[in-house]
Design a protein around this motif. Structure first.
Motif, mmCIF file in Angstrom:
data_model
loop_
_atom_site.group_PDB
_atom_site.id
_atom_site.type_symbol
_atom_site.label_atom_id
_atom_site.label_comp_id
_atom_site.label_asym_id
_atom_site.label_seq_id
_atom_site.Cartn_x
_atom_site.Cartn_y
_atom_site.Cartn_z
ATOM 1 N N GLY A 164 -12.278 8.017 9.195
ATOM 2 C CA GLY A 164 -13.443 7.348 9.770
ATOM 3 C C GLY A 164 -14.159 6.416 8.826
ATOM 4 O O GLY A 164 -14.981 5.606 9.260
ATOM 5 N N SER A 165 -13.851 6.523 7.541
ATOM 6 C CA SER A 165 -14.519 5.651 6.577
ATOM 7 C C SER A 165 -13.619 5.421 5.376
ATOM 8 O O SER A 165 -12.686 6.201 5.112
ATOM 9 N N ALA A 166 -13.935 4.358 4.640
ATOM 10 C CA ALA A 166 -13.168 4.047 3.437
ATOM 11 C C ALA A 166 -13.338 5.139 2.389
ATOM 12 O O ALA A 166 -12.399 5.476 1.663
ATOM 13 N N SER A 167 -14.533 5.702 2.309
ATOM 14 C CA SER A 167 -14.778 6.734 1.297
ATOM 15 C C SER A 167 -13.996 8.008 1.599
ATOM 16 O O SER A 167 -13.446 8.634 0.677
ATOM 17 N N ALA A 168 -13.926 8.402 2.877
ATOM 18 C CA ALA A 168 -13.161 9.597 3.250
ATOM 19 C C ALA A 168 -11.680 9.389 2.954
ATOM 20 O O ALA A 168 -10.995 10.288 2.444
ATOM 21 N N PHE A 169 -11.184 8.193 3.267
ATOM 22 C CA PHE A 169 -9.781 7.886 2.970
ATOM 23 C C PHE A 169 -9.533 7.881 1.466
ATOM 24 O O PHE A 169 -8.537 8.437 0.987
ATOM 25 N N SER A 170 -10.414 7.257 0.719
ATOM 26 C CA SER A 170 -10.236 7.165 -0.735
ATOM 27 C C SER A 170 -10.205 8.546 -1.372
ATOM 28 O O SER A 170 -9.401 8.801 -2.281
ATOM 29 N N THR A 171 -11.058 9.433 -0.894
ATOM 30 C CA THR A 171 -11.080 10.801 -1.426
ATOM 31 C C THR A 171 -9.768 11.514 -1.131
ATOM 32 O O THR A 171 -9.170 12.140 -2.017
ATOM 33 N N ALA A 172 -9.298 11.416 0.126
ATOM 34 C CA ALA A 172 -8.045 12.076 0.520
ATOM 35 C C ALA A 172 -6.855 11.474 -0.231
ATOM 36 O O ALA A 172 -5.970 12.203 -0.699
ATOM 37 N N PHE A 173 -6.823 10.161 -0.340
ATOM 38 C CA PHE A 173 -5.710 9.479 -1.023
ATOM 39 C C PHE A 173 -5.676 9.863 -2.505
ATOM 40 O O PHE A 173 -4.607 10.169 -3.054
ATOM 41 N N SER A 174 -6.837 9.846 -3.146
ATOM 42 C CA SER A 174 -6.901 10.179 -4.574
ATOM 43 C C SER A 174 -6.452 11.610 -4.820
ATOM 44 O O SER A 174 -5.744 11.887 -5.801
ATOM 45 N N ARG A 175 -6.847 12.522 -3.930
ATOM 46 C CA ARG A 175 -6.453 13.921 -4.074
ATOM 47 C C ARG A 175 -4.949 14.085 -3.894
ATOM 48 O O ARG A 175 -4.295 14.856 -4.610
ATOM 49 N N TYR A 176 -4.363 13.341 -2.950
ATOM 50 C CA TYR A 176 -2.934 13.488 -2.630
ATOM 51 C C TYR A 176 -2.046 12.773 -3.646
ATOM 52 O O TYR A 176 -1.022 13.310 -4.077
ATOM 53 N N VAL A 177 -2.428 11.565 -4.022
ATOM 54 C CA VAL A 177 -1.569 10.711 -4.855
ATOM 55 C C VAL A 177 -1.889 10.846 -6.338
ATOM 56 O O VAL A 177 -0.999 10.720 -7.188
ATOM 57 N N GLY A 178 -3.167 11.119 -6.651
ATOM 58 C CA GLY A 178 -3.566 11.193 -8.050
ATOM 59 C C GLY A 178 -4.126 9.891 -8.581
ATOM 60 O O GLY A 178 -4.439 9.776 -9.759
ATOM 61 N N LEU A 179 -4.218 8.898 -7.690
ATOM 62 C CA LEU A 179 -4.798 7.600 -8.038
ATOM 63 C C LEU A 179 -5.706 7.151 -6.905
ATOM 64 O O LEU A 179 -5.423 7.423 -5.728
ATOM 65 N N ALA A 180 -6.762 6.430 -7.235
ATOM 66 C CA ALA A 180 -7.590 5.820 -6.204
ATOM 67 C C ALA A 180 -6.803 4.707 -5.527
ATOM 68 O O ALA A 180 -5.933 4.092 -6.160
ATOM 69 N N PRO A 181 -7.066 4.425 -4.246
ATOM 70 C CA PRO A 181 -6.331 3.353 -3.552
ATOM 71 C C PRO A 181 -6.359 2.027 -4.298
ATOM 72 O O PRO A 181 -5.338 1.328 -4.370
ATOM 73 N N SER A 182 -7.502 1.661 -4.870
ATOM 74 C CA SER A 182 -7.606 0.385 -5.578
ATOM 75 C C SER A 182 -6.707 0.348 -6.809
ATOM 76 O O SER A 182 -6.119 -0.684 -7.136
ATOM 77 N N LYS A 183 -6.573 1.478 -7.500
ATOM 78 C CA LYS A 183 -5.714 1.532 -8.681
ATOM 79 C C LYS A 183 -4.233 1.585 -8.285
ATOM 80 O O LYS A 183 -3.378 1.038 -8.968
ATOM 81 N N PHE A 184 -3.935 2.246 -7.159
ATOM 82 C CA PHE A 184 -2.547 2.315 -6.695
ATOM 83 C C PHE A 184 -2.038 0.927 -6.358
ATOM 84 O O PHE A 184 -0.872 0.602 -6.630
ATOM 85 N N THR A 185 -2.876 0.101 -5.758
ATOM 86 C CA THR A 185 -2.480 -1.249 -5.356
ATOM 87 C C THR A 185 -1.927 -2.042 -6.530
ATOM 88 O O THR A 185 -0.962 -2.802 -6.397
ATOM 89 N N TYR A 186 -2.489 -1.847 -7.696
ATOM 90 C CA TYR A 186 -2.098 -2.662 -8.853
ATOM 91 C C TYR A 186 -1.280 -1.873 -9.874
ATOM 92 O O TYR A 186 -1.027 -2.359 -10.974
ATOM 93 N N SER A 187 -0.856 -0.670 -9.498
ATOM 94 C CA SER A 187 -0.054 0.137 -10.446
ATOM 95 C C SER A 187 1.389 -0.318 -10.468
ATOM 96 O O SER A 187 1.859 -0.960 -9.565
#
Length: 297
Positions: A274-297
């Protein structure tokens, strides 16, 4: 309704990196060390022996197709006792002509097309985790037709050969996966797709990943009780339904992030947050990187 297998293959974007004709005669054997890419082999003529380290040997006959999602060390050989020659598949990827092993004269005992894939997707973990280590499809009518087309392309040297071969091998991969969709398949995606109610649940998940699915709703969709659905899904596929849903959403998110043409908010909406923050939290927990950092990794 969405086909989960097609969705996964499309997202992975497979392409053939290397393929070549391999033949053997007399006493011969080739040992390949493990490498990360998925590999394949189809037997065009004769038979041979495939031995994966720690597994029982498998006899491969004319028309058989083998696919290994993550290639372990293995030996492919004739049936006589021999010290196998060690080969690095990546170092021989530039070879285009037929490679002959054993006796160099006369007709070969076996002729095969072997090679390996690369997936252009940034995330292959979900697909690989849900497939058996070795997928062996014995002679099937559709596969035989595809194998003959591949063999013709190799021998005729016509224009557009490499492009046609790449597409034919992709189709061969997909068809072999379809043929392995059966209830006695190893635990994973193919067994789940073989069970009609679980296949329906997978189609719902893949068809609408942005929906706020719950265990109860998915169970109702396939006319099973919550506990029965959870048990059957987990036993067949190897992970619980909601864990699979999360993995699929994160797989889509990684692909969208790699394309760098959507905002975090837009991606969040597409994968059910429902929000960018909820997604960012879930993504960071699952992947180990924030979405913004994953984009440029």
């Amino acid at each position: 309704m969405i086909d989960p297998l097609s969705e996964i293959i499309t997202l992975l974007r497979p392409r053939t990196v290397s393929s070549k004709l391999i033949s053997g005669a007399g006493k011969w054997g080739i040992y390949y060390s493990a490498f990360e890419q998925p590999s394949f082999c189809t037997i065009l003529k004769g038979s041979c022996l495939l031995t994966i380290q720690g597994k029982e040997p498998v006899i491969l006959n004319e028309g058989d197709f083998v696919f290994m999602p993550v290639t372990p060390s293995f030996t492919i050989s004739g049936f006589g006792s021999v010290v196998s020659e060690q080969v690095d598949a990546k170092n021989t990827s530039h070879v285009t002509e037929e490679v002959r092993h054993g006796d160099q004269d006369g007709q070969p005992d076996v002729l095969m097309l072997g090679g390996y894939f690369s997936f252009d997707s940034v995330d292959t973990a979900l697909f690989v985790s849900l497939l058996p280590q070795l997928l062996h499809v014995q002679s099937a009518e559709k596969l035989s037709v595809l194998v003959q087309l591949i063999r013709d392309e190799f021998t005729e040297q016509r224009s557009g050969r490499e492009h046609i071969l790449m597409r034919l091998v992709e189709i061969l991969l997909i068809e072999s996966l379809r043929l392995m969709e059966k209830v006695d398949a190893p635990v994973g995606l193919l067994r789940g797709l073989a069970e009609p109610r679980l296949a329906e649940a997978l189609r719902h998940i893949h068809g609408n990943p942005s929906h706020s699915w719950t265990m109860d709703e998915l169970a109702r969709k396939v006319a099973l009780s919550r506990s029965t659905f959870f048990e059957r899904f987990t036993n067949a596929i190897g992970i619980p339904p909601m864990e699979y849903l999360l993995a699929w959403r994160m797989t889509i998110a990684k692909d969208l992030l790699s394309q760098q043409n959507l905002t975090i908010t837009q991606i969040a909406e597409q994968v059910g947050y429902g929000s960018a923050s909820a997604f960012s939290t879930a993504f960071s927990r699952y992947v180990g990187l924030a979405p913004s950092k994953f984009t440029y990794s």
